[in-house]
Design a protein around this motif. Structure first.
Motif, PDB file in Angstrom:
ATOM      1  N   SER A   1       7.879 -18.893   5.005  1.00  0.00           N
ATOM      2  CA  SER A   1       8.243 -17.545   4.568  1.00  0.00           C
ATOM      3  C   SER A   1       7.136 -16.984   3.683  1.00  0.00           C
ATOM      4  O   SER A   1       6.416 -17.730   3.020  1.00  0.00           O
ATOM      5  CB  SER A   1       9.577 -17.584   3.817  1.00  0.00           C
ATOM      6  OG  SER A   1       9.491 -18.402   2.684  1.00  0.00           O
TER       7      SER A   1
ATOM      8  N   THR B   1       6.355 -13.273  -0.936  1.00  0.00           N
ATOM      9  CA  THR B   1       7.113 -12.167  -1.525  1.00  0.00           C
ATOM     10  C   THR B   1       8.593 -12.175  -1.137  1.00  0.00           C
ATOM     11  O   THR B   1       9.356 -11.353  -1.645  1.00  0.00           O
ATOM     12  CB  THR B   1       6.506 -10.831  -1.069  1.00  0.00           C
ATOM     13  OG1 THR B   1       6.513 -10.788   0.364  1.00  0.00           O
ATOM     14  CG2 THR B   1       5.096 -10.661  -1.597  1.00  0.00           C
ATOM     15  N   GLU B   2       9.030 -13.100  -0.281  1.00  0.00           N
ATOM     16  CA  GLU B   2      10.427 -13.101   0.176  1.00  0.00           C
ATOM     17  C   GLU B   2      11.386 -13.463  -0.957  1.00  0.00           C
ATOM     18  O   GLU B   2      11.166 -14.445  -1.682  1.00  0.00           O
ATOM     19  CB  GLU B   2      10.595 -14.077   1.337  1.00  0.00           C
ATOM     20  CG  GLU B   2      11.983 -14.045   1.951  1.00  0.00           C
ATOM     21  CD  GLU B   2      12.072 -14.968   3.146  1.00  0.00           C
ATOM     22  OE1 GLU B   2      11.721 -14.523   4.248  1.00  0.00           O
ATOM     23  OE2 GLU B   2      12.478 -16.130   2.960  1.00  0.00           O
ATOM     24  N   LYS B   3      12.462 -12.691  -1.095  1.00  0.00           N
ATOM     25  CA  LYS B   3      13.474 -12.937  -2.131  1.00  0.00           C
ATOM     26  C   LYS B   3      14.098 -14.320  -1.921  1.00  0.00           C
ATOM     27  O   LYS B   3      14.390 -14.719  -0.798  1.00  0.00           O
ATOM     28  CB  LYS B   3      14.552 -11.857  -2.033  1.00  0.00           C
ATOM     29  CG  LYS B   3      15.624 -11.977  -3.085  1.00  0.00           C
ATOM     30  CD  LYS B   3      16.681 -10.897  -2.909  1.00  0.00           C
ATOM     31  CE  LYS B   3      17.767 -11.104  -3.952  1.00  0.00           C
ATOM     32  NZ  LYS B   3      19.088 -11.042  -3.421  1.00  0.00           N
TER      33      LYS B   3
ATOM     34  N   ARG C   1      12.831 -17.200  -2.076  1.00  0.00           N
ATOM     35  CA  ARG C   1      11.959 -18.158  -1.390  1.00  0.00           C
ATOM     36  C   ARG C   1      11.806 -19.407  -2.245  1.00  0.00           C
ATOM     37  O   ARG C   1      11.614 -19.335  -3.446  1.00  0.00           O
ATOM     38  CB  ARG C   1      10.586 -17.538  -1.151  1.00  0.00           C
ATOM     39  CG  ARG C   1       9.590 -18.454  -0.483  1.00  0.00           C
ATOM     40  CD  ARG C   1       8.224 -17.746  -0.426  1.00  0.00           C
ATOM     41  NE  ARG C   1       7.255 -18.472   0.345  1.00  0.00           N
ATOM     42  CZ  ARG C   1       6.437 -19.387  -0.170  1.00  0.00           C
ATOM     43  NH1 ARG C   1       6.498 -19.707  -1.449  1.00  0.00           N
ATOM     44  NH2 ARG C   1       5.565 -19.988   0.593  1.00  0.00           N
TER      45      ARG C   1
ATOM     46  N   THR D   1      11.877 -11.606  10.509  1.00  0.00           N
ATOM     47  CA  THR D   1      12.685 -11.296   9.334  1.00  0.00           C
ATOM     48  C   THR D   1      13.145 -12.572   8.637  1.00  0.00           C
ATOM     49  O   THR D   1      12.942 -13.680   9.143  1.00  0.00           O
ATOM     50  CB  THR D   1      13.903 -10.458   9.755  1.00  0.00           C
ATOM     51  OG1 THR D   1      14.582 -11.131  10.818  1.00  0.00           O
ATOM     52  CG2 THR D   1      13.475  -9.069  10.217  1.00  0.00           C
ATOM     53  N   LYS D   2      13.779 -12.417   7.470  1.00  0.00           N
ATOM     54  CA  LYS D   2      14.248 -13.564   6.700  1.00  0.00           C
ATOM     55  C   LYS D   2      15.206 -14.425   7.522  1.00  0.00           C
ATOM     56  O   LYS D   2      15.160 -15.647   7.471  1.00  0.00           O
ATOM     57  CB  LYS D   2      14.934 -13.075   5.418  1.00  0.00           C
ATOM     58  CG  LYS D   2      15.423 -14.193   4.516  1.00  0.00           C
ATOM     59  CD  LYS D   2      15.988 -13.655   3.220  1.00  0.00           C
ATOM     60  CE  LYS D   2      16.432 -14.784   2.310  1.00  0.00           C
ATOM     61  NZ  LYS D   2      16.948 -14.285   1.040  1.00  0.00           N
TER      62      LYS D   2
ATOM     63  N   ASN E   1      17.228  -8.983   7.778  1.00  0.00           N
ATOM     64  CA  ASN E   1      17.079  -9.279   6.354  1.00  0.00           C
ATOM     65  C   ASN E   1      18.364  -9.066   5.551  1.00  0.00           C
ATOM     66  O   ASN E   1      18.392  -9.343   4.363  1.00  0.00           O
ATOM     67  CB  ASN E   1      15.969  -8.407   5.747  1.00  0.00           C
ATOM     68  CG  ASN E   1      14.607  -8.841   6.217  1.00  0.00           C
ATOM     69  OD1 ASN E   1      14.311 -10.022   6.268  1.00  0.00           O
ATOM     70  ND2 ASN E   1      13.782  -7.869   6.583  1.00  0.00           N
TER      71      ASN E   1
END
Length: 177
Positions: free
Chosen positions: A43, A46-48, A50, A137-138, A143
């Motif tokens: 990931s 910057t992924e929330k 992570r 995407t997440k 997301n």
């Protein structure tokens, strides 16, 4: 455990989109063809939410298509192949639990002997590629965390136990749970 299967070496590329393995005792396992391709594994920084072990993000190529079980291995499948069921939450169509990596490899080896098709654990890259199903995407469904309950089980929606496989929506490759 999720499992993957490969066609015999004399076949250059799998031709069928699905594969059904006869595990004996009236029990089968359904697999779907996962196409070869490239994806970004891991990931982005910057992924929330992570975790540190989810990177660094890098491009990975899956050179050969492979089959993947559309569900986690069920207790019924595991017992048909190994003769035992170590699961704490019993139910024929629930995923097998309380198995080690060695138990999973043993299951694959016995399933290979029984079916004549190489059954193996997917690599980490194959597993993530199959889960992502071509998305960036997440989650495979986007997301939006609020949609998670439609696609998977977790602490907040499971009641603290396993559930029968296939009760949620599949990803774009047709894989459940």
């Amino acid at each position: 455990a999720d499992v993957a299967a490969d066609q015999p070496q004399d076949r250059l590329a799998p031709s069928a989109k699905t594969l059904t393995l006869d595990l004996g005792k009236g029990v089968t396992m359904e697999l779907v063809l996962i196409p070869a391709g490239k994806f970004m594994m891991g990931s982005p920084d910057t992924e929330k939410d992570r975790e540190a072990d989810e990177g660094p993000q890098r491009e990975v190529t899956i050179s050969n298509s492979f089959y993947m079980g559309i569900y986690e291995v069920t207790q019924e499948q595991y017992e048909a192949v190994t003769g035992s069921n170590p699961s704490g939450y019993k139910g024929a169509t629930r995923p097998v639990d309380n198995v080690t990596w060695d138990n999973s490899v043993d299951f694959c080896n016995k399933a290979t002997e029984r079916t004549g098709t190489l059954v193996r654990l997917p690599t980490e890259a194959e597993w993530e590629y199959a889960c992502r199903a071509g998305t960036t995407t997440k989650f495979a469904f986007g997301n939006n965390d609020s949609l998670f309950d439609e696609f998977g089980w977790c602490d907040r929606n499971s009641g603290g136990h396993t559930h029968p496989v296939g009760e949620k929506k599949p990803n774009l490759f047709g894989l459940f749970d």
